[in-house]
Design a protein around this motif. Structure first.
Motif, PDB file in Angstrom:
ATOM      1  N   LYS A 297       0.852  -1.182   0.000  1.00 18.12           N
ATOM      2  CA  LYS A 297       0.000   0.000   0.000  1.00 18.12           C
ATOM      3  C   LYS A 297       0.885   1.228   0.000  1.00 18.12           C
ATOM      4  CE  LYS A 297      -4.609  -0.556   1.586  1.00 18.12           C
ATOM      5  NZ  LYS A 297      -5.625  -0.395   2.612  1.00 18.12           N
ATOM      6  N   THR A 298       0.311   2.351  -0.414  1.00 15.80           N
ATOM      7  CA  THR A 298       1.078   3.589  -0.423  1.00 15.80           C
ATOM      8  C   THR A 298       0.689   4.432   0.779  1.00 15.80           C
ATOM      9  OG1 THR A 298       1.104   3.532  -2.821  1.00 15.80           O
ATOM     10  CG2 THR A 298       1.653   5.632  -1.786  1.00 15.80           C
ATOM     11  N   LEU A 299       1.698   4.885   1.515  1.00 16.80           N
ATOM     12  CA  LEU A 299       1.439   5.789   2.637  1.00 16.80           C
ATOM     13  C   LEU A 299       2.038   7.148   2.307  1.00 16.80           C
ATOM     14  CD1 LEU A 299       2.240   3.912   5.984  1.00 16.80           C
ATOM     15  CD2 LEU A 299       0.013   4.265   4.909  1.00 16.80           C
ATOM     16  N   ARG A 300       1.360   8.202   2.768  1.00 13.41           N
ATOM     17  CA  ARG A 300       1.869   9.537   2.563  1.00 13.41           C
ATOM     18  C   ARG A 300       2.701   9.946   3.787  1.00 13.41           C
ATOM     19  NH1 ARG A 300       0.740  13.392  -0.882  1.00 13.41           N
ATOM     20  NH2 ARG A 300      -0.905  12.127  -1.819  1.00 13.41           N
ATOM     21  N   VAL A 301       3.940  10.271   3.529  1.00 15.67           N
ATOM     22  CA  VAL A 301       4.801  10.788   4.598  1.00 15.67           C
ATOM     23  C   VAL A 301       4.635  12.298   4.590  1.00 15.67           C
ATOM     24  CG1 VAL A 301       7.164  10.960   5.453  1.00 15.67           C
ATOM     25  CG2 VAL A 301       6.444   8.910   4.228  1.00 15.67           C
ATOM     26  N   LYS A 302       4.215  12.859   5.724  1.00 14.41           N
ATOM     27  CA  LYS A 302       3.982  14.307   5.771  1.00 14.41           C
ATOM     28  C   LYS A 302       5.313  15.054   5.777  1.00 14.41           C
ATOM     29  CE  LYS A 302      -0.080  14.164   8.630  1.00 14.41           C
ATOM     30  NZ  LYS A 302      -0.164  13.999  10.077  1.00 14.41           N
ATOM     31  N   PRO A 303       5.352  16.238   5.175  1.00 11.88           N
ATOM     32  CA  PRO A 303       6.587  17.034   5.281  1.00 11.88           C
ATOM     33  C   PRO A 303       6.894  17.273   6.762  1.00 11.88           C
ATOM     34  CG  PRO A 303       5.050  18.015   3.710  1.00 11.88           C
ATOM     35  CD  PRO A 303       4.320  16.916   4.379  1.00 11.88           C
ATOM     36  N   GLY A 304       8.152  17.192   7.117  1.00 10.56           N
ATOM     37  CA  GLY A 304       8.541  17.418   8.508  1.00 10.56           C
ATOM     38  C   GLY A 304       8.211  16.243   9.420  1.00 10.56           C
ATOM     39  N   THR A 305       8.254  15.025   8.876  1.00  8.09           N
ATOM     40  CA  THR A 305       7.992  13.834   9.701  1.00  8.09           C
ATOM     41  C   THR A 305       9.168  13.579  10.632  1.00  8.09           C
ATOM     42  OG1 THR A 305       6.467  12.800   8.158  1.00  8.09           O
ATOM     43  CG2 THR A 305       7.683  11.324   9.596  1.00  8.09           C
ATOM     44  N   LYS A 306       8.824  13.408  11.926  1.00  9.45           N
ATOM     45  CA  LYS A 306       9.888  13.162  12.909  1.00  9.45           C
ATOM     46  C   LYS A 306      10.223  11.681  12.969  1.00  9.45           C
ATOM     47  CE  LYS A 306       9.192  17.010  16.069  1.00  9.45           C
ATOM     48  NZ  LYS A 306       8.126  17.800  15.418  1.00  9.45           N
ATOM     49  N   HIS A 307      11.446  11.411  13.398  1.00 10.83           N
ATOM     50  CA  HIS A 307      11.888  10.038  13.608  1.00 10.83           C
ATOM     51  C   HIS A 307      10.961   9.357  14.615  1.00 10.83           C
ATOM     52  CE1 HIS A 307      14.968   6.852  13.738  1.00 10.83           C
ATOM     53  NE2 HIS A 307      14.680   6.768  15.019  1.00 10.83           N
ATOM     54  N   GLY A 308      10.473   8.170  14.284  1.00  7.93           N
ATOM     55  CA  GLY A 308       9.628   7.433  15.239  1.00  7.93           C
ATOM     56  C   GLY A 308       8.144   7.726  15.100  1.00  7.93           C
ATOM     57  N   THR A 309       7.771   8.620  14.167  1.00 18.23           N
ATOM     58  CA  THR A 309       6.343   8.905  13.955  1.00 18.23           C
ATOM     59  C   THR A 309       5.623   7.627  13.504  1.00 18.23           C
ATOM     60  OG1 THR A 309       6.889  11.135  13.265  1.00 18.23           O
ATOM     61  CG2 THR A 309       4.720  10.324  12.622  1.00 18.23           C
ATOM     62  N   VAL A 310       4.428   7.409  14.059  1.00 16.83           N
ATOM     63  CA  VAL A 310       3.684   6.190  13.724  1.00 16.83           C
ATOM     64  C   VAL A 310       2.420   6.545  12.951  1.00 16.83           C
ATOM     65  CG1 VAL A 310       2.390   4.227  14.678  1.00 16.83           C
ATOM     66  CG2 VAL A 310       4.564   4.917  15.727  1.00 16.83           C
ATOM     67  N   GLN A 311       2.201   5.835  11.851  1.00 12.57           N
ATOM     68  CA  GLN A 311       0.928   5.946  11.123  1.00 12.57           C
ATOM     69  C   GLN A 311       0.209   4.618  11.235  1.00 12.57           C
ATOM     70  OE1 GLN A 311       0.149   7.272   7.153  1.00 12.57           O
ATOM     71  NE2 GLN A 311       1.785   8.804   7.273  1.00 12.57           N
ATOM     72  N   ARG A 312      -1.105   4.687  11.405  1.00 11.59           N
ATOM     73  CA  ARG A 312      -1.864   3.447  11.603  1.00 11.59           C
ATOM     74  C   ARG A 312      -2.782   3.167  10.432  1.00 11.59           C
ATOM     75  NH1 ARG A 312      -1.302   5.925  16.345  1.00 11.59           N
ATOM     76  NH2 ARG A 312      -0.528   4.656  18.069  1.00 11.59           N
ATOM     77  N   ARG A 329     -10.336  -7.143  13.609  1.00 13.67           N
ATOM     78  CA  ARG A 329      -8.900  -7.178  13.369  1.00 13.67           C
ATOM     79  C   ARG A 329      -8.202  -6.040  14.098  1.00 13.67           C
ATOM     80  NH1 ARG A 329      -7.972  -8.117   7.004  1.00 13.67           N
ATOM     81  NH2 ARG A 329      -5.852  -7.742   7.713  1.00 13.67           N
ATOM     82  N   GLY A 330      -6.937  -6.288  14.432  1.00 14.87           N
ATOM     83  CA  GLY A 330      -6.112  -5.250  15.039  1.00 14.87           C
ATOM     84  C   GLY A 330      -5.641  -4.280  13.969  1.00 14.87           C
ATOM     85  N   ASP A 331      -4.675  -3.435  14.326  1.00 18.42           N
ATOM     86  CA  ASP A 331      -4.193  -2.401  13.403  1.00 18.42           C
ATOM     87  C   ASP A 331      -2.785  -2.732  12.911  1.00 18.42           C
ATOM     88  OD1 ASP A 331      -6.514  -1.156  14.206  1.00 18.42           O
ATOM     89  OD2 ASP A 331      -5.497   0.067  15.724  1.00 18.42           O
ATOM     90  N   LEU A 332      -2.412  -2.067  11.848  1.00 17.73           N
ATOM     91  CA  LEU A 332      -1.016  -2.087  11.408  1.00 17.73           C
ATOM     92  C   LEU A 332      -0.403  -0.748  11.779  1.00 17.73           C
ATOM     93  CD1 LEU A 332      -1.233  -3.708   7.848  1.00 17.73           C
ATOM     94  CD2 LEU A 332      -0.416  -4.764   9.953  1.00 17.73           C
ATOM     95  N   HIS A 333       0.722  -0.795  12.451  1.00 17.58           N
ATOM     96  CA  HIS A 333       1.414   0.433  12.847  1.00 17.58           C
ATOM     97  C   HIS A 333       2.691   0.557  12.026  1.00 17.58           C
ATOM     98  CE1 HIS A 333      -0.477   0.569  17.144  1.00 17.58           C
ATOM     99  NE2 HIS A 333      -1.365   0.477  16.185  1.00 17.58           N
ATOM    100  N   TYR A 334       2.834   1.682  11.355  1.00 20.13           N
ATOM    101  CA  TYR A 334       4.053   1.924  10.588  1.00 20.13           C
ATOM    102  C   TYR A 334       4.877   2.978  11.305  1.00 20.13           C
ATOM    103  CZ  TYR A 334       1.722  -0.838   7.096  1.00 20.13           C
ATOM    104  OH  TYR A 334       1.092  -1.868   6.464  1.00 20.13           O
TER     105      TYR A 334
END
Ligand SMILES: [Zn+2]
Ligand SMILES: [Zn+2]
Length: 383
Positions: A297-312, A329-334
């Motif tokens: 899947k494609t995820l959008r990385v926001k400008p100014g993403t900090k190290h360790g930021t999690v998208q679900r 179902r549970g979630d996927l954490h990126y």
């Protein structure tokens, strides 16, 4: 009462051992003494049973707490649920019979006559199953060989040679107990002649030598439900040892060992994936491809993403075991981690130089903004 077994000693671990240490010690010992590996070795079988019992208690935080506090019904062979892992439970053992009888008849001096041997539920069994990460997520049917006792095919469980019958024990007249002394001071014990069964076998069955049971390896295909984890314990009702004298069968407990995935890490009900991003991606944002359980899947990385930021990705994780047919179902954490090169090329060094010249503020100034005179001084000294 039976003496309290030292489960820590049985597993060879310290009283302060962590749950992980206990699990490790148990697996190692269970592998060593498993009846599959030690056919016809009574010593190993007894040891395996002890180990399973110890793990049943120490491996469960609630039971362990109870055990540590010295309470709870943790006597040999009389654990909660009727004795666990019982490869040895089939054999009549005079000392444990004594415990059961003294509980039944002790104290009040009631005399209970046992007219016929009671039916007995089959022992619960425990088996270890190794599956892959994918099988744990989607469920699987796996073959399994479980060593167990089953009714002797020659005598159909009676223990008597075909054509003969067990006879009523002449010593206890079928009651299974002997009483010594009189009145208030009488002591009831299991019958020394028949061991408490109330019957004796004059002509033992040649196949089972009178025990009525033979050791077999039952081949099963078991369904592993989707969503199991490493160390999940699945109860298969009625798949344990067959009961005796018409009793119901025991249960089979499966302990699942799941080969970890190099990509998806279990975090409770969810899975976590570490997604490396480059420094420019972290600064400017971008689109990144990530793996899901059903393809990329494609995820959008926001400008100014900090190290360790999690998208679900909600509801796209592993099935929840307890949800049954509702298929929650549970979630996927990126977790985005900024990929920092260990060495820079000449070009990169030059680029960083340029970057440093424009991004030259002090991001640490706010550490000292509210911390008073000492902080103030430290900052002044440093700049
Ligand atoms: Zn037999
Ligand atoms: Zn007897």
């Amino acid at each position: 009462m039976a003496s309290r077994p030292d489960y820590y000693k049985t597993l060879g671990v310290d009283k302060k051992a962590s749950a992980e240490d206990i699990k490790k010690a148990y697996r190692k010992l269970a592998r060593k003494y498993h009846p599959d590996r030690n056919p016809d070795d009574k010593g190993a079988e007894a040891r395996f049973k002890e180990i399973s019992q110890a793990h049943d208690v120490l491996g469960d935080p609630e039971k362990r707490k109870q055990y540590d506090s010295g309470s709870g019904p943790f006597a040999t062979g009389a654990g909660p649920g009727g004795g666990f892992g019982g490869f040895g439970n089939f054999d009549f053992d005079a000392s444990s019979m004594g415990d059961i009888l003294s509980n039944l008849f002790g104290g009040g001096g009631r005399s209970g006559a046992r007219q016929r041997p009671r039916s007995e539920r089959g022992s619960d069994l425990e088996a270890q199953v190794s599956i892959t990460f994918d099988q744990a997520i989607s469920g699987a049917q796996v073959p399994l060989s479980v060593p167990m006792h089953s009714s002797c095919p020659t005598c159909h469980g009676t223990g008597a040679k075909p054509g003969t019958q067990p006879t009523v024990c002449p010593r206890c007249e079928g009651r299974g107990i002997e009483t010594q002394g009189q009145g208030m001071f009488s002591i009831s014990q299991p019958c020394s002649r028949c061991g408490g069964s109330g019957t004796i076998i004059e002509d033992p069955c040649p196949t089972c030598q009178g025990s009525g049971a033979v050791r077999t390896v039952k081949k099963l295909r078991v369904n592993i439900p989707a969503g199991v984890r490493d160390g999940s314990r699945i109860r298969l009702a009625g798949k344990g040892e067959p009961g005796r004298r018409g009793g119901p069968p025991g249960d089979l407990y499966l302990i699942t060992h799941v080969t970890p995935s190099p990509v998806f890490k279990r975090k409770g009900d969810n899975l976590e994936v570490e997604v490396p991003i480059t420094i420019p991606e972290a600064l400017r944002g971008g689109e990144v491809q990530v793996p899901t359980l059903e393809g990329a899947k494609t995820l959008r990385v926001k400008p100014g993403t900090k190290h360790g930021t999690v998208q679900r990705l909600r509801g796209e994780g592993p099935p929840k075991l307890a949800s049954g047919s509702s298929r929650q179902r549970g979630d996927l954490h990126y977790r985005f981690v900024i990929d920092v090169p260990e060495k820079l090329t000449k070009d990169q060094e030059a680029a960083v130089e340029t970057l440093a010249a424009t991004m030259n503020g002090d991001p640490r100034s706010r550490l000292f903004a509210t911390s008073g005179a000492r902080g103030q001084g430290a900052r002044d000294g440093g700049s």
